[in-house]
Motif scaffolding. Structure first.
Motif, PDB file in Angstrom:
ATOM      1  N   THR A   1     -14.656  -0.760  -2.961  1.00 14.92           N
ATOM      2  CA  THR A   1     -13.331  -0.446  -3.139  1.00 14.92           C
ATOM      3  C   THR A   1     -13.034   0.817  -2.397  1.00 14.92           C
ATOM      4  O   THR A   1     -13.695   1.953  -2.775  1.00 14.92           O
ATOM      5  N   THR A   2     -11.878   0.877  -1.791  1.00  7.92           N
ATOM      6  CA  THR A   2     -11.161   1.988  -1.229  1.00  7.92           C
ATOM      7  C   THR A   2      -9.957   2.196  -1.606  1.00  7.92           C
ATOM      8  O   THR A   2      -9.108   1.246  -1.849  1.00  7.92           O
ATOM      9  N   SER A   3      -9.849   3.142  -2.362  1.00 10.64           N
ATOM     10  CA  SER A   3      -8.452   3.513  -3.139  1.00 10.64           C
ATOM     11  C   SER A   3      -7.800   4.546  -2.100  1.00 10.64           C
ATOM     12  O   SER A   3      -8.263   5.657  -1.693  1.00 10.64           O
ATOM     13  N   SER A   4      -6.585   4.308  -1.767  1.00 12.01           N
ATOM     14  CA  SER A   4      -5.808   5.054  -1.004  1.00 12.01           C
ATOM     15  C   SER A   4      -4.299   5.786  -1.706  1.00 12.01           C
ATOM     16  O   SER A   4      -4.039   4.957  -2.538  1.00 12.01           O
ATOM     17  N   VAL A   5      -4.064   6.835  -1.313  1.00 11.67           N
ATOM     18  CA  VAL A   5      -2.865   7.384  -2.036  1.00 11.67           C
ATOM     19  C   VAL A   5      -1.896   7.941  -1.133  1.00 11.67           C
ATOM     20  O   VAL A   5      -2.390   8.657   0.132  1.00 11.67           O
ATOM     21  N   ALA A   6      -0.606   8.022  -1.172  1.00  9.11           N
ATOM     22  CA  ALA A   6       0.213   8.853  -0.302  1.00  9.11           C
ATOM     23  C   ALA A   6       1.264   9.629  -1.175  1.00  9.11           C
ATOM     24  O   ALA A   6       1.844   8.945  -2.325  1.00  9.11           O
ATOM     25  N   LEU A   7       1.715  10.840  -0.938  1.00  4.90           N
ATOM     26  CA  LEU A   7       2.424  11.662  -1.798  1.00  4.90           C
ATOM     27  C   LEU A   7       3.709  11.751  -0.843  1.00  4.90           C
ATOM     28  O   LEU A   7       3.857  12.365   0.270  1.00  4.90           O
ATOM     29  N   PHE A   8       5.126  11.259  -1.309  1.00  3.23           N
ATOM     30  CA  PHE A   8       6.087  11.338  -0.599  1.00  3.23           C
ATOM     31  C   PHE A   8       7.459  12.519  -1.466  1.00  3.23           C
ATOM     32  O   PHE A   8       7.077  12.432  -2.764  1.00  3.23           O
ATOM     33  N   ASP A   9       8.180  12.917  -0.549  1.00 11.68           N
ATOM     34  CA  ASP A   9       9.368  13.499  -1.172  1.00 11.68           C
ATOM     35  C   ASP A   9      10.186  12.418  -1.442  1.00 11.68           C
ATOM     36  O   ASP A   9      10.609  11.596  -0.492  1.00 11.68           O
ATOM     37  N   VAL A  10      10.746  12.375  -2.660  1.00 11.72           N
ATOM     38  CA  VAL A  10      11.678  11.302  -3.053  1.00 11.72           C
ATOM     39  C   VAL A  10      13.143  11.402  -2.357  1.00 11.72           C
ATOM     40  O   VAL A  10      13.804  10.509  -2.139  1.00 11.72           O
ATOM     41  N   GLN A  11      13.919  12.494  -2.219  1.00 16.99           N
ATOM     42  CA  GLN A  11      14.932  12.837  -1.567  1.00 16.99           C
ATOM     43  C   GLN A  11      14.928  12.464  -0.079  1.00 16.99           C
ATOM     44  O   GLN A  11      15.861  11.883   0.436  1.00 16.99           O
ATOM     45  N   THR A  12      13.702  12.766   0.764  1.00 18.38           N
ATOM     46  CA  THR A  12      14.052  12.663   2.036  1.00 18.38           C
ATOM     47  C   THR A  12      12.994  11.692   2.732  1.00 18.38           C
ATOM     48  O   THR A  12      12.863  11.385   3.882  1.00 18.38           O
ATOM     49  N   GLU A  13      11.838  11.342   1.771  1.00 19.55           N
ATOM     50  CA  GLU A  13      10.626  10.380   2.204  1.00 19.55           C
ATOM     51  C   GLU A  13       9.822  11.239   2.957  1.00 19.55           C
ATOM     52  O   GLU A  13       9.005  10.746   3.849  1.00 19.55           O
ATOM     53  N   TYR A  14      10.062  12.596   3.145  1.00 23.09           N
ATOM     54  CA  TYR A  14       8.809  13.330   3.672  1.00 23.09           C
ATOM     55  C   TYR A  14       7.408  13.118   3.225  1.00 23.09           C
ATOM     56  O   TYR A  14       7.211  12.974   1.906  1.00 23.09           O
ATOM     57  N   LEU A  15       6.455  12.988   4.203  1.00 24.35           N
ATOM     58  CA  LEU A  15       5.205  12.541   3.814  1.00 24.35           C
ATOM     59  C   LEU A  15       4.356  13.916   3.508  1.00 24.35           C
ATOM     60  O   LEU A  15       4.059  14.624   4.661  1.00 24.35           O
ATOM     61  N   PHE A  16       4.014  14.316   2.337  1.00 22.30           N
ATOM     62  CA  PHE A  16       3.175  15.439   1.997  1.00 22.30           C
ATOM     63  C   PHE A  16       1.671  15.405   2.486  1.00 22.30           C
ATOM     64  O   PHE A  16       1.340  16.147   3.011  1.00 22.30           O
ATOM     65  N   GLY A  17       1.157  14.158   2.063  1.00 18.67           N
ATOM     66  CA  GLY A  17      -0.150  14.029   2.406  1.00 18.67           C
ATOM     67  C   GLY A  17      -0.711  12.638   1.739  1.00 18.67           C
ATOM     68  O   GLY A  17      -0.091  11.946   1.405  1.00 18.67           O
ATOM     69  N   LEU A  18      -1.892  12.454   2.701  1.00 17.84           N
ATOM     70  CA  LEU A  18      -2.831  11.095   2.344  1.00 17.84           C
ATOM     71  C   LEU A  18      -4.046  11.441   1.894  1.00 17.84           C
ATOM     72  O   LEU A  18      -4.555  12.690   2.393  1.00 17.84           O
ATOM     73  N   ALA A  19      -4.641  10.456   1.159  1.00 16.66           N
ATOM     74  CA  ALA A  19      -6.118  10.756   0.768  1.00 16.66           C
ATOM     75  C   ALA A  19      -6.539   9.274   0.490  1.00 16.66           C
ATOM     76  O   ALA A  19      -5.956   8.243   0.148  1.00 16.66           O
ATOM     77  N   GLU A  20      -7.798   9.244   0.597  1.00 10.13           N
ATOM     78  CA  GLU A  20      -8.579   7.894   0.045  1.00 10.13           C
ATOM     79  C   GLU A  20     -10.264   8.319  -0.233  1.00 10.13           C
ATOM     80  O   GLU A  20     -10.610   9.453   0.006  1.00 10.13           O
ATOM     81  N   ALA A  21     -10.640   7.452  -1.189  1.00  9.22           N
ATOM     82  CA  ALA A  21     -12.013   7.533  -1.568  1.00  9.22           C
ATOM     83  C   ALA A  21     -12.827   6.119  -1.579  1.00  9.22           C
ATOM     84  O   ALA A  21     -12.068   5.186  -1.907  1.00  9.22           O
ATOM     85  N   THR A  22     -13.860   5.866  -1.327  1.00  7.91           N
ATOM     86  CA  THR A  22     -14.600   4.722  -1.495  1.00  7.91           C
ATOM     87  C   THR A  22     -15.785   4.716  -2.457  1.00  7.91           C
ATOM     88  O   THR A  22     -16.182   5.738  -2.525  1.00  7.91           O
ATOM     89  N   ALA A  23     -16.027   3.658  -3.021  1.00  8.92           N
ATOM     90  CA  ALA A  23     -17.183   3.615  -3.963  1.00  8.92           C
ATOM     91  C   ALA A  23     -17.710   2.094  -3.929  1.00  8.92           C
ATOM     92  O   ALA A  23     -17.119   1.256  -3.388  1.00  8.92           O
ATOM     93  N   GLU A  24     -18.936   1.835  -4.133  1.00 10.57           N
ATOM     94  CA  GLU A  24     -19.723   0.499  -3.985  1.00 10.57           C
ATOM     95  C   GLU A  24     -20.575   0.359  -5.153  1.00 10.57           C
ATOM     96  O   GLU A  24     -21.218   1.126  -5.251  1.00 10.57           O
ATOM     97  N   LYS A  25     -20.670  -0.773  -5.419  1.00 13.48           N
ATOM     98  CA  LYS A  25     -21.420  -1.296  -6.447  1.00 13.48           C
ATOM     99  C   LYS A  25     -22.043  -2.546  -6.116  1.00 13.48           C
ATOM    100  O   LYS A  25     -21.545  -3.560  -5.436  1.00 13.48           O
ATOM    101  N   GLU A  26     -23.554  -3.019  -6.523  1.00 12.50           N
ATOM    102  CA  GLU A  26     -24.019  -3.949  -6.183  1.00 12.50           C
ATOM    103  C   GLU A  26     -24.994  -4.589  -7.424  1.00 12.50           C
ATOM    104  O   GLU A  26     -25.506  -3.756  -8.207  1.00 12.50           O
ATOM    105  N   LYS A  27     -25.193  -5.846  -7.384  1.00  7.88           N
ATOM    106  CA  LYS A  27     -26.135  -6.349  -8.190  1.00  7.88           C
ATOM    107  C   LYS A  27     -26.700  -7.709  -7.896  1.00  7.88           C
ATOM    108  O   LYS A  27     -26.152  -8.541  -6.981  1.00  7.88           O
ATOM    109  N   LYS A  28     -28.038  -7.958  -8.173  1.00  9.87           N
ATOM    110  CA  LYS A  28     -28.687  -9.260  -7.742  1.00  9.87           C
ATOM    111  C   LYS A  28     -29.124  -9.790  -9.240  1.00  9.87           C
ATOM    112  O   LYS A  28     -29.910  -9.028  -9.935  1.00  9.87           O
TER     113      LYS A  28
END
Length: 245
Positions: free
Chosen positions: A174-201
């Protein structure tokens, strides 16, 4: 002899039921950048308008008609470009609550169903809803969860029988992604993401929940990692854009 027949019949029923039980992989993520204003010149000319401390509206969005094994409610309209997920897992609530303690944040509030537009197509629709909440910033996040079975990848909304999983390694990423916007102007303040992995047999997969637990664990860990990335991003945003510092 009679006992053996009963045991044999029980085994056959179990095998057939395992093969008939099916698991459907969850829906896809949303490429948040594709929902922004298409006027490139306008995007580049946008300036932030938010003043600290700020109220932040939070929205989780996924692909249209999104569903997973434990979530079947569909929040998108037939013509919508994404689904709004309004039912949050406890770990998501916890992360959002922790983020509200960061310096420069007055309040973080998930979206209220009553404030959402009927047909949402772009970030602008979410910004309008955020404005009704008196929020100055909009935090949008999404999950991209992929399954692989013995190195073979399965995309969103794929179906496979639990019997097929016998003695196979199931891996969920799973990769989670996020974006932070200014509500009034849609200015993009920043982006971030993170990944995790799980497995089982396992030599036996009895229930869908066993498979789905891998998904939930991967998404939980990914979102927990994302929270740390959001905190780093927010600290940078606060330092750069706080006019009252």
């Amino acid at each position: 002899m009679k006992f053996n027949k009963v045991v044999f019949s029980t085994i056959i029923v179990f095998i057939l039921s395992s093969c008939s039980l099916k698991y459907t992989t969850p829906g896809s993520d949303v490429k948040i950048s594709s929902l922004a204003d298409e006027d490139v010149a306008k995007i580049l000319s946008n300036k932030p308008a938010a003043e600290f401390p700020v109220n932040i509206a939070v929205a989780r969005i996924q692909a249209p008609n999104y569903s997973n094994n434990s979530y079947n409610r569909r929040e998108s309209t037939p013509d919508g470009r994404f689904s709004m997920i309004l039912t949050r897992e406890p770990d998501e609530e916890k992360v959002i609550s922790e983020l509200s303690k960061l310096k420069g944040i007055k309040q973080i509030s998930p979206f209220n169903r009553l404030l959402l537009p009927y047909n949402y197509q772009t970030i602008k629709d979410l910004r309008l809803a955020a404005a009704k909440m008196k929020a100055q910033m909009l935090l949008v996040y999404t999950f991209d969860t992929e399954f692989s079975i013995d190195a073979k990848n399965y995309g969103p909304q794929n179906v496979f029988a639990l019997g097929y999983l016998k003695n196979k390694e199931v891996k969920v990423r799973t990769t989670s992604s996020v974006a932070l916007f200014d509500v009034q102007t849609e200015y993009l303040f920043g982006l971030a993401e993170a990944t995790a992995e799980k497995e089982k047999k396992s030599n036996i997969w009895k229930e869908n929940q066993e498979v789905d637990q891998l998904r939930m664990d991967a998404e939980k860990e990914s979102f927990s990692k994302l929270a740390k990335e959001i905190e780093k991003m927010w600290n940078d945003v606060y330092l750069e854009y706080n006019k009252n510092k």
